[in-house]
Design an enzyme around this catalytic site. Structure first.
Site, PDB file in Angstrom:
ATOM      1  CE  LYS A 156      -3.906  -0.588   0.792  1.00  0.00           C
ATOM      2  NZ  LYS A 156      -4.016  -1.955   0.283  1.00  0.00           N
TER       3      LYS A 156
ATOM      4  CB  ALA B 111     -11.382  -8.131  -4.826  1.00  0.00           C
TER       5      ALA B 111
HETATM    6  C1  PPY Z   1      -3.503  -4.872  -1.953  1.00  0.00           C
HETATM    7  O1  PPY Z   1      -3.441  -6.074  -2.236  1.00  0.00           O
HETATM    8  O2  PPY Z   1      -4.428  -4.421  -1.265  1.00  0.00           O
HETATM    9  C2  PPY Z   1      -2.421  -3.976  -2.387  1.00  0.00           C
HETATM   10  O3  PPY Z   1      -2.138  -3.052  -1.713  1.00  0.00           O
HETATM   11  C3  PPY Z   1      -1.766  -4.262  -3.668  1.00  0.00           C
HETATM   12  C4  PPY Z   1      -0.281  -4.209  -3.746  1.00  0.00           C
HETATM   13  C5  PPY Z   1       0.539  -4.172  -2.651  1.00  0.00           C
HETATM   14  C6  PPY Z   1       1.911  -4.135  -2.800  1.00  0.00           C
HETATM   15  C7  PPY Z   1       2.465  -4.119  -4.024  1.00  0.00           C
HETATM   16  C8  PPY Z   1       1.640  -4.166  -5.115  1.00  0.00           C
HETATM   17  C9  PPY Z   1       0.272  -4.191  -4.974  1.00  0.00           C
END
Ligand code: PPY
Length: 367
Positions: free
Chosen positions: A85, A266
């Site tokens: 991340k 989500a």
């Molecule tokens: C998530 O699902 O929390 C994301 O970070 C989304 C994401 C991760 C990698 C590529 C595109 C979107």
């Protein structure tokens, strides 16, 4: 050593991830933080979160915890990516005007990592922002707009996966997946929430929404949906609670107040602490682990942009999230463990079968 350094040291030392990259963006005063939690299943992938934080330590902590969830998310989805991340921690005072240049400087950092980390959208960034990051960060940027060669916003496929997860949860709780007449409380009408709401309504659910942005609330009021005050969320009776805002919403205080039968939403990192999974179980509330149900967007954008999936293939993979939810809920019940433990076990089995960190060829690139 001052307190800040001690904090940062402790966060990184007690984290089980592989690597943290920090970069001070001198021109804006922002920090770029990239946390790569695991590359066992593939390159570290995860969105870029952009917001202000009280401290650099808080930004690093957020990136590290969110990166770990990405590892579990891709493992649970059986998708060939590792977990990572990025955080762009904005200074307290910041000029939106400099946004494109800031994003481009961030993209340069992403490209310099040569695919160890690949990015996409998260809270505070959009498909349009990915276009800008992609001008310097390509081919390691996913979720760009269709106009820029990407597959567009990850919000609709994320909402679709959450919807299938809610159906599976409803079937588990009530014996049939039909949402007709079921009361669903959606917390947050941001990117994913605003896509989930019409899906739920179309399925005949009674939808309640809570949102903190007054502009969005005003727009929702014109649709006739019941609006719940943010302070009233945990105490409002409903069948399903769908957290689609920020993390940490399931904690000692809120869990004591909850009046729902099940939870599926989500938001990343919904549980404030690991013990909160047990607290939910003790109250008889069935929690669908966030990382199981919210992977639809990430797997769709990377599947379409890097693995050549057709829209139909992507949809089938998102639909399969419902099957994984069923499997996790059944396993938790059969083993007498929390749903969180059952889901982690599933993910950890896949991780254990994978090569050691760094052994995987870093070959994921967007078109
Ligand atoms: C998530 O699902 O929390 C994301 O970070 C989304 C994401 C991760 C990698 C590529 C595109 C979107």
């Amino acid at each position: 050593m001052d307190n800040t350094n001690v904090q940062i040291e402790a966060i990184i030392r007690h984290w089980d991830g592989e690597l943290v990259v920090t970069h001070a963006d001198q021109l804006s005063g922002a920090w770029f933080v990239i946390a790569v939690h695991s590359t066992r299943l593939g390159p570290g992938a995860g969105g870029t979160r952009m917001r202000a934080y009280p401290s650099l330590a808080a930004a690093i902590q957020d990136a590290c915890q969110l990166a770990r969830s990405m590892t579990y998310k891709f493992a649970a989805a059986d998708f060939p990516l590792g977990g990572a991340k990025a955080v762009i921690a904005l200074p307290a005072v910041w000029e939106q005007r400099g946004r494109p240049e800031l994003l481009q400087r961030f993209g340069t950092l992403v490209r310099r990592l040569r695919g160890l980390y690949v990015t996409g959208p998260d809270v505070g960034t959009s498909a349009t922002d990915m276009d800008v990051i992609g001008t310097t960060g390509a081919p390691y940027v996913f979720g760009r707009t269709a106009a820029a060669g990407g597959s567009g916003s990850s919000a609709p496929p994320t909402a679709m996966g959450v919807f299938y997860g809610i159906e599976a949860l409803v079937a588990h709780l009530f014996g049939a997946p039909e949402l007709h007449g079921r009361r669903v409380l959606v917390q947050g009408a941001g990117g994913v929430g605003q896509d989930l709401i019409p899906r739920l309504l179309a399925a005949g659910a009674e939808v309640l929404v809570s949102e903190i942005d007054p502009v969005v609330v005003q727009r929702l009021q014109t649709t006739g949906i019941a609006i719940i005050h943010p302070d009233q969320v945990s105490g409002t009776p409903c069948d399903i609670f769908a957290p689609c805002a920020l993390g940490g919403v399931l904690n000692r205080e809120t869990i004591a107040q909850l009046r729902c039968r099940g939870i599926a939403g989500a938001a990343n990192n919904q549980l404030a602490t690991a013990e909160d999974a047990e607290r939910l179980r003790a109250r008889g509330i069935v929690y669908v682990p966030d990382f199981v149900v919210n992977s639809g967007g990430a797997i769709t954008v990377v599947g379409v942009e890097a693995l050549g999936w057709s829209p139909a293939q992507a949809e089938a993979k998102v639909r399969a999230i419902g099957d994984t939810v069923r499997q996790v809920l059944q396993r938790a019940e059969a083993d007498g463990v929390t749903t969180d433990a059952a889901a982690r076990q599933l993910a950890e089995q896949r991780l254990a079968q994978a090569p050691t960190p760094g052994a995987h060829p870093m070959v994921i690139a967007s078109r």
